[in-house]
Design an enzyme around this catalytic site. Structure first.
Site, PDB file in Angstrom:
ATOM      1  N   THR B 153      50.759  43.324  47.464  1.00  0.00           N
ATOM      2  CA  THR B 153      49.498  43.861  46.980  1.00  0.00           C
ATOM      3  C   THR B 153      49.591  45.365  46.703  1.00  0.00           C
ATOM      4  O   THR B 153      50.071  46.122  47.553  1.00  0.00           O
ATOM      5  CB  THR B 153      48.413  43.596  48.046  1.00  0.00           C
ATOM      6  OG1 THR B 153      48.406  42.206  48.331  1.00  0.00           O
ATOM      7  CG2 THR B 153      47.043  44.040  47.563  1.00  0.00           C
ATOM      8  N   GLU B 154      49.110  45.771  45.548  1.00  0.00           N
ATOM      9  CA  GLU B 154      49.117  47.169  45.115  1.00  0.00           C
ATOM     10  C   GLU B 154      50.534  47.746  45.051  1.00  0.00           C
ATOM     11  O   GLU B 154      50.716  48.957  45.087  1.00  0.00           O
ATOM     12  CB  GLU B 154      48.236  48.055  46.015  1.00  0.00           C
ATOM     13  CG  GLU B 154      46.843  47.510  46.305  1.00  0.00           C
ATOM     14  CD  GLU B 154      46.006  47.261  45.067  1.00  0.00           C
ATOM     15  OE1 GLU B 154      46.437  47.662  43.967  1.00  0.00           O
ATOM     16  OE2 GLU B 154      44.935  46.648  45.194  1.00  0.00           O
TER      17      GLU B 154
END
Lengths: 401, 410
Positions: B153-154
């Site tokens: 994530t990210e």
């Protein structure tokens, strides 16, 4: 006695305690036989009020209520769409012109003006009629700005109105001392008449346990709910309250804090509770009215009035009526008429934390406080307030009842 | 000279379950956190899904399909979150059909990640692995493919994550090509993460990626309006003698962040043609890039690096106390939630892990604030925080009420 009463709001079109106090006071004065002409700065129906004549100084709708808020004049400018009434000052000017026009045909025995909002109109009415002006101080700029000079224009209007008034009624000794110390008014010109509380206005209500269902569930787990019901502004001392809350939670983690209301300090308070790692224990409701407002008092066990400067503080009596134990800062006027309460200086977070933990840890202490204060607030009556006001009026007015 | 100068285009497809205006008065009475009744609201998930589908998913999938049909060397990699897939299944399954048509060409790779687009890696290894596994299964059942590459994530990456992915059997992992980490080295090579045996690391070329993702429509940018010829020459020069040039960005760059009227679709179509017009140029999927090229060096990132903001760290998600409080309280419920075997409750709890929720609570307005303001559906970070905390309280209440576990306090 004919009273020209200059006010800013009346229920249900009120933004806070000023409207409530004016409502009960005028009603009690009417019951004592006074004839009252009450001026408000907006156009709206007050269906529950039939004991006096209400005059509407402008065509503004109560929709502009937030702009005409009696407490927050950060919005002195740009309060309405009306081309001639864009600012608070313009509304005040039109209000004064309306009063001037009224006085072409009417002659009151006394002029009773409430707070800075209507002081200029009061001074003008005195000039025209040569009748006594009694200024009733519910709050000063010094209170609203949290203990500093505040808005110089507002301060100036207050100074002028207090100087030209024949008599001044202050809602507490605290307010009287501010009028004397900060505005240099001779003490013998100022009479203290504390506000009262009308339990009858709080009838016709049944608590709905579902409104604050989560807090009710916490209470079943042994939590104590501490509440404030207020505007979230600097004046209310809520940053200090949150610091005390964090201190108290270290000792007793079964404490929850209900912060009911809205205001310009909201974001800062949310951030402060996160900084203090107590977000989970602090419940922000936003602005509450009606059922959510009443139920906030009902779900609460302890009510704190944490103000840095509070002329009176009617909310404390409302909370007492709903069975709360009260903790009241020494800077709040309502504390002067109550004995069965805890007191603390608004900055003394250790002391407040200690009192919170004390009540949360002892059911007998909590009930002693809440039962004790119930005996006290019952004795405060608006009828007594009206009688005291009338005696102030009579001391300056030749034309008696 | 062979045809091995490769662009790796990797697009991230995601929609969160935005929390509605969930107040104190909803807590413990209404257990639906995501279904905003006001359709026009900025946190009405269905409205936003349809809007983004119309502006981005449908036109971009059409364009990608067209490019795949036209150019045998064109390839693309996608990561598609579980929360996106659920919303598509609910409101517009044809969007998933379009994605399936892309995957069926055999030249579109699906990249693994956490199903819930969460930061679980930093809070709970077991929960993190659960979410990776749930995502892999969902991708397998939907597209019939096994994943071989991983992105967190990210793009939140560190050495520990790479070592985990290596042990897990992934062949490739993605990260930001951040100068302070790379020093004199270029992001345009395949690397080996510190402490791993098999896995290879692809690094985002953020300059050329962000030209599209952030700057493309910025009229204040000295290069605006950007022509595809110019961009192709930048990519060409940027790659130089390197192995791969990694363009990583949100899928929604196309049509949502950069609207159709900016010319982004036509620009992209021209760029692909122009790039492939050279006989030495091609496209790779992420796993293919790592298979074709040998690692040139070992890269170590002991501290977490993300693809966000000037700082490239996690401060947009975990930088302030509200964000830390929110996730601390959420993850503290893990064992009770999983023990409950209440599938709806587990799903609600997991949907609250989506990183977007804490991103909406970001208060560092001054250097990167405009980006955050654009992506937030709430009036303020404080509102986002209050709604979220009320939802956590309600999750806790359900645990108590229905499963007699946990406590109502944090």
């Amino acid at each position: 006695m004919n009273i020209l009463m200059l006010g800013w709001e009346l229920p249900p079109h009120n933004s806070g305690g000023l409207g409530v106090a004016c409502y009960h006071m005028s009603k009690a004065l009417a019951l004592e036989g006074a004839t009252i002409d009450f001026v408000v700065p907006y156009q709206a129906r007050h269906e529950t009020i039939d004991y006096m004549k209400i005059h509407h100084a402008t065509k503004l709708s109560p929709l502009d209520r937030y702009g005409l808020n009696a407490y927050d004049h950060s919005s002195v400018e740009g309060i309405s769409q009306s081309p001639h009434l864009r600012t608070m000052r313009e509304v005040q000017r039109e209000y004064t012109q309306y009063v001037e026009k009224m006085l072409e045909t009417a002659t009151p025995d006394v002029i009773h003006a409430h707070d800075w909002l209507t002081m200029e109109a009061g001074v003008r009415a005195k000039e025209i009629t040569n009748k006594p002006l009694v200024v009733h101080v519910h709050a000063t700029e010094y209170d609203r700005s949290g203990g500093v000079y505040g808005n110089p224009v507002v301060h100036e209007i207050e100074q002028h109105g207090l100087l030209l008034a024949d008599r001044i009624i202050a809602v507490s000794e605290i307010t009287k001392s501010i009028i004397v110390d900060k505005y240099n008014i001779p003490a013998d010109k100022v009479e203290v008449v504390h506000n009262a509380f009308d339990p009858a206005s709080m009838e016709d209500y049944e608590y709905d346990h579902k409104t604050y269902a989560y807090l009710e569930a916490l209470k079943r787990e042994g939590y104590t709910v501490v509440s404030v019901v207020t505007r979230l502004t600097l004046q209310k001392g809520l940053s200090q309250l949150l610091r005390a809350a964090a201190r108290a939670i270290e000792k007793n983690d079964k404490l929850a804090f209900l912060i009911a209301g809205d205001g310009d300090q909201r974001d800062e308070l949310i951030e402060t509770s996160a900084n203090l790692r107590i977000s989970d224990k602090v419940f922000f409701t936003g602005f509450v009215r009606g059922r959510e407002w009443r139920d906030a008092y009902s779900v609460s066990d302890v009510f704190v009035m944490s103000s840095i400067s509070e002329p009176f503080g009617l909310a404390a009596l409302e909370a007492a009526h709903h069975g709360n134990a009260l903790i009241i800062s020494k800077q709040s006027g309502v504390g002067e008429v109550l004995n069965n309460i805890f007191r603390y200086d608004y900055w003394d977070i250790d002391k407040l934390a200690d009192q919170l933990v004390g009540i949360a840890s002892s059911a007998s202490l909590a009930s002693a406080l809440s039962e004790g204060v119930k005996q006290e607030y019952c004795k405060l009556s608006w009828s007594d307030v009206a009688k005291r006001c009338l005696s102030v009026f009579e001391s300056k007015s030749g034309n008696l009842l | 000279m062979s045809k091995n100068r490769g662009v790796v285009l990797y697009l991230h497809v995601h929609q969160p379950w935005r929390v509605r205006s969930y107040s104190v008065f909803d807590t413990a009475t209404n257990h639906d956190y995501y279904d905003e009744s006001d359709y026009q609201s900025d946190h009405n998930n269905e409205r936003i899904f349809h809007k983004v589908a119309d502006k981005s998913y449908r036109p971009m999938n059409t364009l990608l399909k067209k490019l795949l049909d036209k150019h045998p060397d064109f390839k693309v990699s996608l990561s598609i979150t579980g929360t996106f897939i659920e919303q598509a299944e609910l409101w517009d399954p044809s969007v998933l059909d379009d994605f399936r048509a892309l995957v069926d060409t055999g030249r579109v790779e699906i990249v693994s990640e956490t199903y819930y687009h969460s930061l679980a890696f930093f809070y709970s290894r077991s929960e993190f692995e659960n979410q990776v596994e749930i995502h892999r299964q969902k991708i397998k059942s939907l597209f019939g493919v096994e994943t071989t590459a991983f992105r967190n994530t990210e793009l939140a990456y560190n050495d520990e994550l790479a070592q985990w992915a290596d042990d897990y059997g992934f062949k490739t992992i993605l990260a930001e090509g951040w100068d302070p980490v790379l020093g004199w080295r270029s992001p345009n090579y395949v690397y080996r993460p510190e402490g791993t045996n098999n896995i290879k690391l692809l690094l985002k070329n953020y300059k050329l990626s962000d030209d599209l993702a952030f700057r493309f429509s910025n009229q204040g940018w000295s290069e605006w309006p950007l022509k595809s010829e110019t961009y192709t020459s930048w990519v060409n020069d940027g790659l130089g003698d390197g192995q791969v040039l990694n363009l990583f960005m949100d899928y929604e760059t196309f049509g949502e962040h950069q609207w159709e009227d900016t010319g982004i679709f036509g620009f992209f179509e021209s760029f692909v043609s122009q790039w492939l017009s050279s006989p030495y140029n091609t496209f790779y999927t992420v796993t293919e890039a790592a298979e074709v090229h040998q690692p040139t060096d070992v890269v170590s990132m002991p501290d977490t690096v993300t693809w966000a903001d000037a700082e490239r760290d996690l401060t947009a998600w975990l930088g302030n106390d509200m964000q830390q409080e929110a996730l601390r309280h959420l993850y503290s419920l893990e064992s009770d939630i999983l023990r409950s075997n209440d599938l709806a409750l587990i799903a609600d709890w997991r949907n609250l892990q989506t990183s977007d929720h804490v991103y909406y609570m970001c208060t560092k307005w001054f250097s990167d604030g405009d980006v955050h303001a654009y992506f937030s559906p709430y009036d303020s970070p404080y509102d986002a925080f209050l709604y979220y905390m009320n939802a956590i309280r309600d999750v806790r209440w359900r645990l108590m009420e229905y499963h007699r576990t946990g406590g109502l306090y944090g």
